[in-house]
Motif scaffolding. Structure first.
Motif, short mmCIF file in Angstrom:
data_model
loop_
_atom_site.label_atom_id
_atom_site.label_comp_id
_atom_site.label_asym_id
_atom_site.label_seq_id
_atom_site.Cartn_x
_atom_site.Cartn_y
_atom_site.Cartn_z
N GLY A 59 0.74 -1.30 -0.10
CA GLY A 59 -0.01 -0.13 0.04
C GLY A 59 0.70 1.38 0.05
O GLY A 59 0.19 2.49 0.04
N ASN A 60 2.03 1.17 -0.24
CA ASN A 60 2.77 2.46 -0.15
C ASN A 60 3.00 3.09 -1.58
O ASN A 60 3.12 2.19 -2.66
N TYR A 61 3.06 4.04 -1.77
CA TYR A 61 3.10 4.97 -3.11
C TYR A 61 4.45 4.81 -3.79
O TYR A 61 5.43 5.01 -3.17
N VAL A 62 4.16 4.37 -5.20
CA VAL A 62 5.58 3.92 -5.89
C VAL A 62 5.71 5.14 -6.77
O VAL A 62 7.03 5.58 -6.78
N GLY A 63 4.76 5.57 -7.48
CA GLY A 63 5.03 6.50 -8.52
C GLY A 63 3.78 6.49 -9.62
O GLY A 63 2.80 5.86 -9.32
N SER A 64 3.87 7.60 -10.46
CA SER A 64 2.59 7.60 -11.40
C SER A 64 3.27 7.54 -12.75
O SER A 64 4.41 7.99 -13.20
N GLY A 82 2.51 9.44 18.48
CA GLY A 82 3.43 10.38 17.73
C GLY A 82 3.22 9.79 16.23
O GLY A 82 2.90 8.45 15.87
N ARG A 83 3.68 10.65 15.30
CA ARG A 83 3.72 10.22 13.76
C ARG A 83 4.73 9.45 13.59
O ARG A 83 5.93 9.95 13.56
N SER A 84 4.54 8.51 12.61
CA SER A 84 5.79 7.68 12.07
C SER A 84 5.36 7.31 10.80
O SER A 84 4.03 6.66 10.40
N LYS A 85 6.34 7.64 9.80
CA LYS A 85 5.96 7.36 8.34
C LYS A 85 6.62 6.32 7.86
O LYS A 85 6.13 5.58 7.08
N ARG A 86 7.96 6.35 7.72
CA ARG A 86 8.89 5.37 7.16
C ARG A 86 9.69 4.65 7.98
O ARG A 86 10.85 4.96 8.49
N ASN A 133 -0.80 5.03 12.39
CA ASN A 133 -0.18 5.47 11.44
C ASN A 133 -0.01 5.02 10.00
O ASN A 133 -0.06 5.58 8.85
N ALA A 134 -0.38 3.54 9.81
CA ALA A 134 -0.53 2.86 8.49
C ALA A 134 -1.65 3.28 8.04
O ALA A 134 -1.45 3.69 6.68
N LEU A 135 -2.93 3.77 8.75
CA LEU A 135 -3.87 4.45 7.79
C LEU A 135 -3.81 5.53 7.59
O LEU A 135 -4.14 6.09 6.37
N ILE A 136 -3.05 6.54 8.38
CA ILE A 136 -2.83 8.09 8.00
C ILE A 136 -1.99 7.91 6.65
O ILE A 136 -2.35 8.59 5.73
N SER A 137 -0.97 7.11 6.50
CA SER A 137 0.05 6.94 5.47
C SER A 137 -0.73 6.69 4.17
O SER A 137 -0.54 7.64 3.14
N PHE A 138 -1.63 5.80 4.21
CA PHE A 138 -2.24 5.12 3.07
C PHE A 138 -3.15 6.17 2.58
O PHE A 138 -3.32 6.65 1.39
N VAL A 189 4.04 -1.48 10.38
CA VAL A 189 2.79 -2.11 10.25
C VAL A 189 2.01 -1.56 9.40
O VAL A 189 1.90 -0.47 9.01
N LEU A 190 1.29 -2.61 8.57
CA LEU A 190 1.10 -2.24 7.34
C LEU A 190 -0.35 -2.78 7.21
O LEU A 190 -0.77 -3.78 7.69
N LEU A 191 -1.29 -2.01 6.29
CA LEU A 191 -2.79 -2.37 6.15
C LEU A 191 -2.69 -3.81 5.04
O LEU A 191 -2.32 -3.43 3.98
#
Length: 331
Positions: free
Chosen positions: A69-74, A181-185, A192-197, A270-272
Motif C-alpha cells: 500500500g505504499n505509493y511508488v509513482g505515477s 506520535g507520527r511515524s511514516k517510514r 500511522n498505517a492508515l494515515i500514510s495510506f 505495521v501495514l494495512l
C-alpha cells in the motif's frame, strides 16, 4: 461521471478496442475508456506501451502502489492542457520570496482551519478536545501570520499536526488502537498505517486533478520545488487531508469496520492488509462522491469536484484575477 479504477488483484492491464481490459484471477472485465479518470494499481499488473499510448491519448493518469500500500509513482501522460503563460506565472510566484511565502501560508492556513473544523466536530459530539483546539488555534492565529519563511511555516504546521495526531486517542477512545506520535517510514502502528495510506491516496487524487488543469504539478510553494517529480499536489493535499483521509479513518476505526486483524507487521512496519485497503478505498470514494451546498456557487457540488475548483482558484490567483483563499469545511 468519470471514476477511479482501483486494481487490487494481480494480472494484466491492456487495451481492447476502445476499452481498458483487466485480466486477473477475478476474471476479465472491460471498462469504457471514457468512463475513467485515473487508474490506481495495487496488484502485480503487466502492461505494455500500447496501453500507455492509449492512456495518454485519453488523458488517463496511472498511479502505482506497492504490495503493502505504499505509493511508488505515477504514469503522468504528456500534458494536454499545460499553458506556457500559467507555467511562467507559477515560476514567478515561486522565485519571488514574498509571493511564494504568501501562497505557502495560504496552504497552511487551509490545513489548520480544516484540522480545527474536524476537532470541533468531535468536540460537539462529546469528545474533550478543548486543549488541542486551543493549542492549534493559538498557532494559527498568533504565530502563522508572522512567519517570515517557508521553513517557519513548515515548523508551525508540524507542531499543529503533532497536537492533532495526539487528539486521535481521544476521538477514537475505546478503539483497539493508540497512536504515539507520527511515524511514516515505516508506520509503527495501525493508526500511522492508515494515515500514510490515506494521505497517499489524497496526493494521487489531487495529482490527477492537476493534470486536468493548466497547472504544472512540479512547481509547489510550501513543499520546495527540487528534484522530486511533483510538489504542487502535496501543497493542495494539505487542505484536503483532514476532511478526506482523516474523516475516513475516524469512520472506519470508530465504527469498528477495521480492526487489529486488518493489519500485519513486517519488521518495524505495521501495514494495512488488502481487505483493509479495499474498505478504505470504498469509504473514501463514497466520501468524494458526497455532495454539499457550495455557498459561493449556490449549488450542490461533490467533494471530488471541490478539488478541481480549488485548483481553478489557484490559477486565478497566479493570473492576478482573484486572491487565493483555501477551502474551509463548514460542517
Amino acid at each position: 461521471m468519470q471514476k477511479t479504477l482501483y486494481l487490487f488483484a494481480s494480472g494484466r492491464l491492456k487495451r481492447k478496442d476502445n476499452t481498458i481490459c483487466v485480466e486477473s484471477e477475478e476474471g476479465t472485465k472491460y471498462f469504457p475508456v471514457t468512463s475513467l479518470r485515473d487508474i490506481v494499481v495495487f496488484g502485480e499488473v503487466d502492461l505494455n506501451k500500447k496501453l500507455l499510448e492509449f492512456l495518454q491519448e485519453n488523458e488517463i493518469v496511472l498511479h502505482f502502489f506497492g504490495h503493502y500500500g505504499n505509493y511508488v509513482g505515477s504514469f503522468y501522460p504528456r500534458e494536454h492542457y499545460n499553458s506556457g503563460y500559467i507555467i511562467l506565472r507559477q515560476a514567478e510566484h515561486y522565485l519571488d520570496p514574498g509571493l511564494r511565502l504568501n501562497l505557502a501560508r495560504k496552504f497552511v492556513e487551509g490545513a489548520l482551519s480544516n484540522i480545527l473544523q474536524v476537532l470541533r466536530y468531535y468536540q460537539n459530539r462529546g469528545k474533550e478536545l478543548s486543549a488541542y483546539i486551543e493549542a492549534i488555534a493559538s498557532l494559527a492565529e498568533e504565530r502563522l501570520p508572522f512567519c517570515g519563511s517557508v521553513e517557519e511555516l513548515m515548523a508551525i504546521e508540524g507542531n499543529a499536526r503533532g497536537y492533532y495526531y495526539d487528539s486521535f486517542n481521544i476521538i477514537l477512545e475505546g478503539a483497539p488502537f493508540v497512536i504515539k506520535g507520527r511515524s511514516k517510514r515505516p508506520p509503527a502502528d495501525p493508526l500511522n498505517a492508515l494515515i500514510s495510506f490515506g494521505n497517499s491516496l489524497v496526493y494521487t487524487r489531487v495529482l490527477t486533478e492537476i493534470y486536468k488543469t493548466h497547472l504544472d504539478p512540479r512547481i509547489g510553494y510550501l513543499h520546495a520545488t527540487n528534484f522530486r517529480r511533483f510538489t504542487l499536489n502535496l501543497d493542495v493535499a494539505e487542505i484536503f487531508k483532514p476532511i478526506f483521509a482523516d474523516r475516513v479513518l475516524f469512520t472506519l476505526v470508530g465504527k469498528k469496520m477495521i480492526g487489529p486483524g486488518d493489519f500485519e507487521r513486517h519488521g518495524a512496519a505495521v501495514l494495512l492488509k488488502e481487505a483493509g485497503r479495499r474498505l478504505y478505498v470504498k469509504e473514501l470514494e463514497d466520501k468524494l462522491q458526497t455532495t454539499f451546498h457550495h455557498r459561493r456557487l449556490k449549488r450542490n457540488v461533490s467533494y471530488q469536484t471541490l478539488i478541481r475548483l480549488e485548483l481553478y482558484k489557484l490559477e486565478k490567483h497566479l493570473m492576478g484575477e482573484e486572491t487565493y483563499e483555501p477551502f474551509v469545511s463548514r460542517w
